[in-house]
Scaffold this active site. Structure first.
Site, PDB file in Angstrom:
ATOM      1  N   SER A 197       1.118  -1.022  -0.174  1.00 14.42           N
ATOM      2  CA  SER A 197       0.056   0.042  -0.116  1.00 14.42           C
ATOM      3  C   SER A 197       0.911   1.273  -0.233  1.00 14.42           C
ATOM      4  O   SER A 197       1.944   1.568   0.103  1.00 14.42           O
ATOM      5  CB  SER A 197      -1.022  -0.270   1.442  1.00 14.42           C
ATOM      6  OG  SER A 197      -0.088  -0.543   2.384  1.00 14.42           O
ATOM      7  N   SER A 198       0.234   2.391  -0.525  1.00  7.73           N
ATOM      8  CA  SER A 198       0.677   3.474   0.511  1.00  7.73           C
ATOM      9  C   SER A 198       2.144   3.986  -0.961  1.00  7.73           C
ATOM     10  O   SER A 198       3.412   4.472  -1.226  1.00  7.73           O
ATOM     11  CB  SER A 198       1.886   4.296   1.495  1.00  7.73           C
ATOM     12  OG  SER A 198       0.802   3.794   2.089  1.00  7.73           O
ATOM     13  N   LEU A 199       1.845   3.206  -2.517  1.00  6.12           N
ATOM     14  CA  LEU A 199       2.589   3.553  -3.408  1.00  6.12           C
ATOM     15  C   LEU A 199       2.791   5.301  -4.119  1.00  6.12           C
ATOM     16  O   LEU A 199       3.243   4.824  -5.292  1.00  6.12           O
ATOM     17  CB  LEU A 199       2.507   2.417  -4.594  1.00  6.12           C
ATOM     18  CG  LEU A 199       3.085   0.839  -4.094  1.00  6.12           C
ATOM     19  CD1 LEU A 199       3.459   0.254  -5.209  1.00  6.12           C
ATOM     20  CD2 LEU A 199       4.716   0.906  -2.957  1.00  6.12           C
ATOM     21  N   GLY A 200       0.493   5.412  -3.966  1.00  4.15           N
ATOM     22  CA  GLY A 200       1.185   7.237  -4.716  1.00  4.15           C
ATOM     23  C   GLY A 200      -0.256   6.138  -5.625  1.00  4.15           C
ATOM     24  O   GLY A 200       0.233   6.856  -7.021  1.00  4.15           O
ATOM     25  N   PRO A 227       7.766  -9.851  -6.830  1.00  2.00           N
ATOM     26  CA  PRO A 227       6.793  -9.377  -6.368  1.00  2.00           C
ATOM     27  C   PRO A 227       5.815  -8.528  -7.427  1.00  2.00           C
ATOM     28  O   PRO A 227       4.549  -8.799  -7.271  1.00  2.00           O
ATOM     29  CB  PRO A 227       7.077  -8.167  -5.065  1.00  2.00           C
ATOM     30  CG  PRO A 227       8.845  -8.402  -4.756  1.00  2.00           C
ATOM     31  CD  PRO A 227       8.550  -9.195  -6.000  1.00  2.00           C
ATOM     32  N   LYS A 285      12.282  -8.136 -19.121  1.00  2.00           N
ATOM     33  CA  LYS A 285      11.132  -9.132 -18.452  1.00  2.00           C
ATOM     34  C   LYS A 285       9.893  -9.120 -17.319  1.00  2.00           C
ATOM     35  O   LYS A 285       9.029  -9.605 -17.438  1.00  2.00           O
ATOM     36  CB  LYS A 285      12.472  -8.808 -16.148  1.00  2.00           C
ATOM     37  CG  LYS A 285      12.342 -10.425 -15.975  1.00  2.00           C
ATOM     38  CD  LYS A 285      13.734 -10.245 -15.078  1.00  2.00           C
ATOM     39  CE  LYS A 285      13.485 -11.573 -13.608  1.00  2.00           C
ATOM     40  NZ  LYS A 285      14.369 -11.626 -13.305  1.00  2.00           N
ATOM     41  N   CYS A 327     -11.356  27.071  11.094  1.00  2.12           N
ATOM     42  CA  CYS A 327     -12.161  26.661  11.355  1.00  2.12           C
ATOM     43  C   CYS A 327     -12.608  25.799  13.674  1.00  2.12           C
ATOM     44  O   CYS A 327     -11.927  27.287  14.012  1.00  2.12           O
ATOM     45  CB  CYS A 327     -12.149  24.817  11.542  1.00  2.12           C
ATOM     46  SG  CYS A 327     -13.770  23.985  11.026  1.00  2.12           S
ATOM     47  N   GLY A 379      -9.620  26.510  15.078  1.00  2.00           N
ATOM     48  CA  GLY A 379      -8.669  26.831  15.024  1.00  2.00           C
ATOM     49  C   GLY A 379      -9.064  28.741  15.812  1.00  2.00           C
ATOM     50  O   GLY A 379      -8.452  29.435  15.642  1.00  2.00           O
ATOM     51  N   GLU A 388     -18.504  22.789  23.216  1.00  2.02           N
ATOM     52  CA  GLU A 388     -17.899  21.041  22.955  1.00  2.02           C
ATOM     53  C   GLU A 388     -16.604  20.955  23.892  1.00  2.02           C
ATOM     54  O   GLU A 388     -16.916  20.254  23.527  1.00  2.02           O
ATOM     55  CB  GLU A 388     -16.747  21.093  21.808  1.00  2.02           C
ATOM     56  CG  GLU A 388     -16.380  20.266  20.661  1.00  2.02           C
ATOM     57  CD  GLU A 388     -15.608  20.236  19.352  1.00  2.02           C
ATOM     58  OE1 GLU A 388     -15.655  21.704  19.302  1.00  2.02           O
ATOM     59  OE2 GLU A 388     -15.224  18.912  19.478  1.00  2.02           O
ATOM     60  N   HIS A 402     -12.929  25.817   6.361  1.00  7.93           N
ATOM     61  CA  HIS A 402     -11.351  25.846   5.295  1.00  7.93           C
ATOM     62  C   HIS A 402     -11.309  25.154   4.178  1.00  7.93           C
ATOM     63  O   HIS A 402     -11.101  25.146   2.968  1.00  7.93           O
ATOM     64  CB  HIS A 402     -11.754  24.024   5.433  1.00  7.93           C
ATOM     65  CG  HIS A 402     -11.679  23.588   7.101  1.00  7.93           C
ATOM     66  ND1 HIS A 402     -10.970  22.665   7.264  1.00  7.93           N
ATOM     67  CD2 HIS A 402     -13.351  23.153   7.206  1.00  7.93           C
ATOM     68  CE1 HIS A 402     -11.312  22.443   8.945  1.00  7.93           C
ATOM     69  NE2 HIS A 402     -12.806  22.522   8.310  1.00  7.93           N
ATOM     70  N   GLU A 405      -8.269  25.742   2.097  1.00  4.36           N
ATOM     71  CA  GLU A 405      -7.490  24.847   2.080  1.00  4.36           C
ATOM     72  C   GLU A 405      -8.237  23.813   1.148  1.00  4.36           C
ATOM     73  O   GLU A 405      -7.197  23.384   0.496  1.00  4.36           O
ATOM     74  CB  GLU A 405      -6.504  24.261   3.554  1.00  4.36           C
ATOM     75  CG  GLU A 405      -7.449  22.915   4.257  1.00  4.36           C
ATOM     76  CD  GLU A 405      -8.249  23.405   5.508  1.00  4.36           C
ATOM     77  OE1 GLU A 405      -8.796  24.610   4.912  1.00  4.36           O
ATOM     78  OE2 GLU A 405      -8.712  23.047   5.995  1.00  4.36           O
TER      79      GLU A 405
HETATM   80  N1  GLN Z   1     -14.591  21.012  16.555  1.00  3.88           N
HETATM   81  C1  GLN Z   1     -15.158  21.803  15.727  1.00  3.88           C
HETATM   82  C2  GLN Z   1     -16.311  22.185  15.485  1.00  3.88           C
HETATM   83  O1  GLN Z   1     -16.882  20.831  14.964  1.00  3.88           O
HETATM   84  C3  GLN Z   1     -14.083  22.272  14.659  1.00  3.88           C
HETATM   85  C4  GLN Z   1     -14.182  21.334  13.536  1.00  3.88           C
HETATM   86  C5  GLN Z   1     -12.839  21.909  12.771  1.00  3.88           C
HETATM   87  O2  GLN Z   1     -11.674  22.355  13.340  1.00  3.88           O
HETATM   88  N2  GLN Z   1     -13.170  21.187  11.390  1.00  3.88           N
HETATM   89  O3  GLN Z   1     -16.945  23.507  15.066  1.00  3.88           O
END
Ligand code: GLN
Length: 541
Positions: A17-20, A195, A228, A385, A387, A409, A511, A513
């Site tokens: 696994s993890s061969l990409g 293999p 081969k 989030c 953060g 939470e 998010h 990202e």
């Molecule tokens: N735990 C937080 C929430 O549920 C933040 C979730 C997160 O950072 N994706 O709201």
């Protein structure tokens, strides 16, 4: 280019696994896309979870979220980053989801009294899911990555579905790429093909002949090894493709181009090969490899031992770094081991700090300490989030003097729940797929920093959380200098906070990202990197 028949490429994995597989699939898709073919990739995961949303990042890395709110495998992130085309729920299917739909159908009586079996019912459902994207008419070529390794019990129905589809569609419309490992035995000084021979044979036992071998290796495959492999594995010699370890995943498309992977694929699928237009891709890799300066960013989280847990954040840094011609060195800082005593030592030399998303109480006090330090010392801060939620808590505790402020939470009985559960969430007991998920609209406050950064008034970003900024505290927080500069127009939920008196202090409930790609680095990451670079330069003056 529009073809009447959609072509299918299956990517299976053998030996280890993890061969990409995800990177190989994304790289091939990039080469096909850059020759004018409308291409998408899907991932079939053989585990029983309905989706990876309920999986701990330690188990399976980051959970990636699509616009339509699907919680998916992190490989979909690679697909989007390489292709710059959004994916959806249809791009990720698990065994759990397959069985769930078959069982739901059975309960509705749709099988008309028949015995429901793996073949044909489960395999039919797999074939149906594979072809959903193909039948949409939006794509010329669908790449399907089969998770796991051939020979696994749980992969068998998928391999069987591939066998049937290849038979039904014909060799000119469907092909199988098998990704394998060629280990190097240093004692013998040799690369070993055995293999791979076994793994191709295992695939053949299920009636599937690999058409192309992509061979992961740490050393060049010489002509003898290629001959081969071709002979023993029943493939043409030009279909033995070497995939040698790369210094960055973003080199893999060009490496596959050099090996001619796109040519053998297009040839078998009876499609025309063109010269791929990789101009902007190559611009990016050129900048990535020739940075003019470097900066150090602290990534504060609790899954820092595991690279894959914050995959999209790390990749977004790479995109934004290249665009700024800066090498971004990311230092992982475990929030559980951060406290008042050591925070200065761990943070003072950083050029910027990103506090990561997350769930649960572990490590949050460390995150809050780190935020206090960067807020008070004008170090660029980016909260994503959890953060962002921690930034609101830190501000409430240390600026508003609401000392016990918290998120409900972490502390259900806090007198100051500055981050709280929405009413609608309180009634939900099921964990899977019940967070605020997917793309939500956000209006940006005129003249705010974020409005300048995005250069827009309305944005759409992806969410994955249950808790929210509590609007009962909004006025108090704003009056003390932390502004809500982005709001969802339908619900009034606060999506962004910023501190205008700080050089760069932004927290986002969503998010960003997930939407950063090579072609479109995310504006917030671009701006954060720029701010970190100016911070570093000013520090040296
Ligand atoms: N735990 C937080 C929430 O549920 C933040 C979730 C997160 O950072 N994706 O709201």
């Amino acid at each position: 280019m529009t073809n009447t028949t959609t072509k299918y490429i299956f990517v299976t994995g053998g030996v280890s696994s993890s061969l990409g597989k995800g990177i190989i699939a994304a790289s091939l898709a990039k080469l096909l896309q850059s020759q004018g073919y409308r291409t998408t990739i899907q991932k079939l995961d053989p585990y029983i979870n309905i989706d990876p949303g309920t999986l701990n990042p330690y188990e399976h890395g980051e959970c990636y979220v699509t616009d339509d709110g699907a919680e998916t495998d992190l490989d979909l992130g690679h697909y989007e980053r390489f292709l710059n085309v959004p994916t959806s729920q249809a791009n990720n299917v698990t065994t759990g989801r397959i069985y769930q739909s078959v069982i739901d159908k059975e309960r509705r009586g749709e099988f008309l009294g028949k015995t429901v079996q793996v073949i044909p019912h489960i395999t039919d459902e797999i074939k149906h899911r594979i072809q959903i994207l193909g039948k949409s008419g939006e794509y010329d070529i669908i790449l399907t990555e089969i998770g796991g390794t051939v020979g696994d019990i749980e992969s068998l129905p998928y391999v069987e579905a591939v066998r049937q589809l290849k038979w039904e569609l014909g060799n000119e419309n469907a092909l199988v790429i098998h990704l394998t490992l060629i280990p190097y035995l240093s004692a013998a000084g040799e690369l070993k093909t055995k293999p791979t021979q076994h793994s191709v044979k295992t695939l053949m036992e299920s009636g599937v002949q690999a058409d192309i071998l992509v061979c992961r290796t740490e050393h060049e495959l010489n002509d003898g090894i290629r001959t081969k492999l071709a002979r023993f594995c029943n493939v043409k010699k030009e279909s033995v493709i070497q995939s040698i370890d790369a210094s960055t995943i973003y080199d893999v498309p060009n490496m596959m181009l050099e090996e001619g992977l796109d040519k053998v694929v297009l040839n078998q699928l009876q499609l025309e090969a063109h010269t791929p237009d990789l101009t902007s891709w190559n611009n990016f890799t050129e900048k990535l490899k020739n940075p003019k300066s470097d900066i150090v960013i602290g990534l504060i989280g609790k899954y820092v031992e595991l690279q894959d847990s914050y995959k999209s954040i790390l990749e977004a840094f790479i995109h934004a770094g290249a665009a700024n011609e800066v090498r971004v060195k990311v230092v992982s800082i475990h929030s559980e081991f951060l406290d008042v005593q050591n925070v200065k030592l761990k943070i003072e030399n950083l050029d910027g700090v990103l506090v990561a998303p997350g769930f649960g109480e572990r490590g949050i006090e460390g995150k809050i300490e780190a935020i206090r330090y960067v807020r008070e010392h004008n170090i660029p801060f980016f909260g994503i989030c959890l953060g962002m939620q921690m930034a609101v808590i830190e501000f409430s505790r240390n600026v508003l003097n609401l000392h016990k402020a918290n998120s409900s939470e972490m502390d259900e009985l806090t007198p100051f729940p500055v981050i709280d559960l929405m009413e609608a969430q309180k009634l939900i007991t099921k964990k899977g797929g019940t967070m605020r998920l997917g793309s939500w609209e956000c209006n940006l406050l005129e003249n705010s920093k974020v409005a300048t950064i995005y250069n827009k008034n309305i944005i759409h970003e992806r969410h994955r959380h249950r808790y929210e900024f509590n609007n009962d505290f909004k006025d108090q927080i704003e009056n003390s200098g932390m502004l809500s500069t982005g709001c969802n127009p339908q619900t009034g939920l606060v999506e962004i906070v910023e501190i205008p008196s700080h050089p760069w202090f932004i927290g986002v409930q969503y998010h960003p990202e997930y939407k950063s790609t090579v072609a479109n680095p995310h504006p917030l990451f671009l701006s954060f990197i720029k701010a970190a670079l100016s911070y570093k330069i000013n520090k040296q003056l």
